[in-house]
Design a protein around this motif. Structure first.
Motif, mmCIF file in Angstrom:
data_model
loop_
_atom_site.group_PDB
_atom_site.id
_atom_site.type_symbol
_atom_site.label_atom_id
_atom_site.label_comp_id
_atom_site.label_asym_id
_atom_site.label_seq_id
_atom_site.Cartn_x
_atom_site.Cartn_y
_atom_site.Cartn_z
ATOM 1 N N ASP A 94 0.819 -1.214 0.000
ATOM 2 C CA ASP A 94 0.000 0.000 0.000
ATOM 3 C C ASP A 94 0.851 1.261 0.000
ATOM 4 O O ASP A 94 0.461 2.285 -0.579
ATOM 5 C CB ASP A 94 -0.950 -0.012 1.200
ATOM 6 C CG ASP A 94 -1.968 -1.129 1.115
ATOM 7 O OD1 ASP A 94 -2.296 -1.530 -0.019
ATOM 8 O OD2 ASP A 94 -2.427 -1.610 2.170
ATOM 9 N N THR A 144 -0.398 -5.756 3.337
ATOM 10 C CA THR A 144 -1.514 -4.845 3.069
ATOM 11 C C THR A 144 -2.248 -4.558 4.380
ATOM 12 O O THR A 144 -1.680 -4.694 5.466
ATOM 13 C CB THR A 144 -2.458 -5.415 2.001
ATOM 14 O OG1 THR A 144 -2.921 -6.712 2.409
ATOM 15 C CG2 THR A 144 -1.749 -5.553 0.651
ATOM 16 N N ALA A 186 -7.071 0.043 -2.597
ATOM 17 C CA ALA A 186 -6.371 -0.417 -1.395
ATOM 18 C C ALA A 186 -7.283 -0.469 -0.177
ATOM 19 O O ALA A 186 -7.149 -1.337 0.683
ATOM 20 C CB ALA A 186 -5.172 0.489 -1.121
#
Length: 393
Positions: A138, A165, A305
């Motif tokens: 990310d 993530t 994301a």
């Protein structure tokens, strides 16, 4: 374990955490229950919402999108909030709770970066030391938001474990909090996790739906036929859905379909926990999660994301099981269509998360009725590099 102070939503929710987190969660629950009834606390929060954050946000009739879809479409413009997303509603509330508890440090997790930015904003505003955990994947796709956080004095800590993530960023933040809670508040960014986070985040975000309800009644003289919101963990969806739960309004929760519907044996290939998940425990709560037959968490995927999360908030899991909230999918391609369409039709560039809701509406206009509200949870500046890379590959 489940302690007796933990709120549940049907069989979902609860408190499934290590012993080291029971005390800080109990302290937080007691403090929040006291403060939410305090007129002084509510007045301070409302003043910050109005004068600092820019509430109320507008409910905008989108004429060009309405013509395209064949119905009246209103957009709840959370992209107009200070910081560019709905996340500040929650961070302002939680930071005030932390301040009243005597905490001096904030930690948070972030995926798309918007929650991290909102945490950095309140850290700077209210004088907290601030650190934000963010997965390496990310960090790479949200460089602009990383810079924004650092500009406001927050330290961004890369997370290199697991899928790198959002899920892994939450894990690291929880580990930090377990050893630092005496002076640190963990500012969880979504309506998930152990009690009291799902209820607390929902409450702070419900200002979205409270405003939207008043605004649509003033504009149209009636409630909408449907409300559409994207869903990752569920904070913006619960924020706009909650004030309409007792009304005859279709509540449509659009999850990330990833590269397309379906799951492989190695990877969820989407972030659709409501649509594809099964009961399991993630980040301290029983909820719907993406897992293999052996209970191992699958790696989720989304071009957005903020939707790249293998679970969902327990209250949304409960409402979906009851049929009160309707889970739907929008894959990457559909989200990109929504991103482009709103940009070109209305001059509004939405976050890729919000673009899932727009894309679903474009694909399924017959499900919306004659009057619909779509929650634009954030603006898309942060996603321009991602979209350009997607289009060039």
């Amino acid at each position: 374990m489940i302690d007796n102070f933990a709120v549940k939503f049907g069989r979902y929710g609860g408190l499934f955490v290590p012993e080291t987190l029971v005390a800080p969660l109990a302290d937080l629950s007691i403090a929040y229950d006291r403060l939410k009834k305090s007129p002084q606390f509510q007045d301070e929060l409302k003043a910050l919402q109005k004068d600092f954050a820019g509430r109320p946000t507008s409910l905008y009739l989108a004429p060009n999108l309405s013509r395209k879809l064949g119905c009246r479409v209103y957009l709840k413009r959370e992209d107009l909030m200070h910081g560019g997303a709905h996340k500040l509603n929650n961070t302002l509330g939680q930071a005030l709770v932390a301040k009243n508890m005597g905490k001096t440090r904030l930690i948070a997790e972030t995926g798309a970066g918007q929650h991290g930015v909102a945490t950095a904003i309140v850290g700077a505003k209210l004088g907290f030391e601030t650190q934000v955990y963010m997965g390496e994947v990310d960090i790479e796709r949200q460089k602009m938001n990383v810079y924004r956080m650092e500009l406001m004095g927050a330290e961004v800590i890369p997370v290199r474990s697991g899928s790198r993530t959002l899920k892994d960023a939450i894990n690291e933040a929880l580990r930090d909090w377990a050893s630092s809670f005496e002076h640190t508040h963990y500012l969880l960014g979504t309506a998930a996790g152990a009690h009291p986070f799902p209820s607390m985040v929902r409450d702070f975000q419900s200002v979205i739906g409270q405003e939207a309800r008043e605004q649509i009644l003033e504009a149209e003289g009636r409630l909408p036929d449907s409300i559409v919101a994207c869903v990752g963990g569920g904070s913006n969806a619960m924020g706009i859905f909650t004030p309409f739960l007792k009304d005859d309004v279709r509540l449509i929760a659009v999850e990330a379909g990833g590269r397309g519907p379906g799951m492989s044996d190695k990877m969820a290939d989407n972030g659709a926990s409501l649509g594809y998940g099964t009961d399991g425990i993630l980040h301290g709560a029983l909820t719907k999660i993406l897992q293999d037959p052996y209970g191992q968490i699958l790696e989720s995927y989304s071009v957005a994301a903020g939707l790249d999360y293998p679970g969902v908030g327990p209250e949304l899991a409960f409402l979906a099981e009851k049929g009160r909230v309707l889970p739907r999918l929008a894959d990457d391609r559909t989200a990109l269509e929504g991103f482009r369409a709103l940009s070109r039709l209305e001059g509004i560039i939405p976050a890729l998360e919000s673009a899932h809701a727009i894309g679903y509406a474009l694909r399924e206009p017959e499900s919306l009725g004659d009057l619909v509200i779509i929650n634009v949870s954030g603006r898309g500046d942060k996603d321009l590099a991602t979209v350009m890379d997607y289009e060039n590959n």
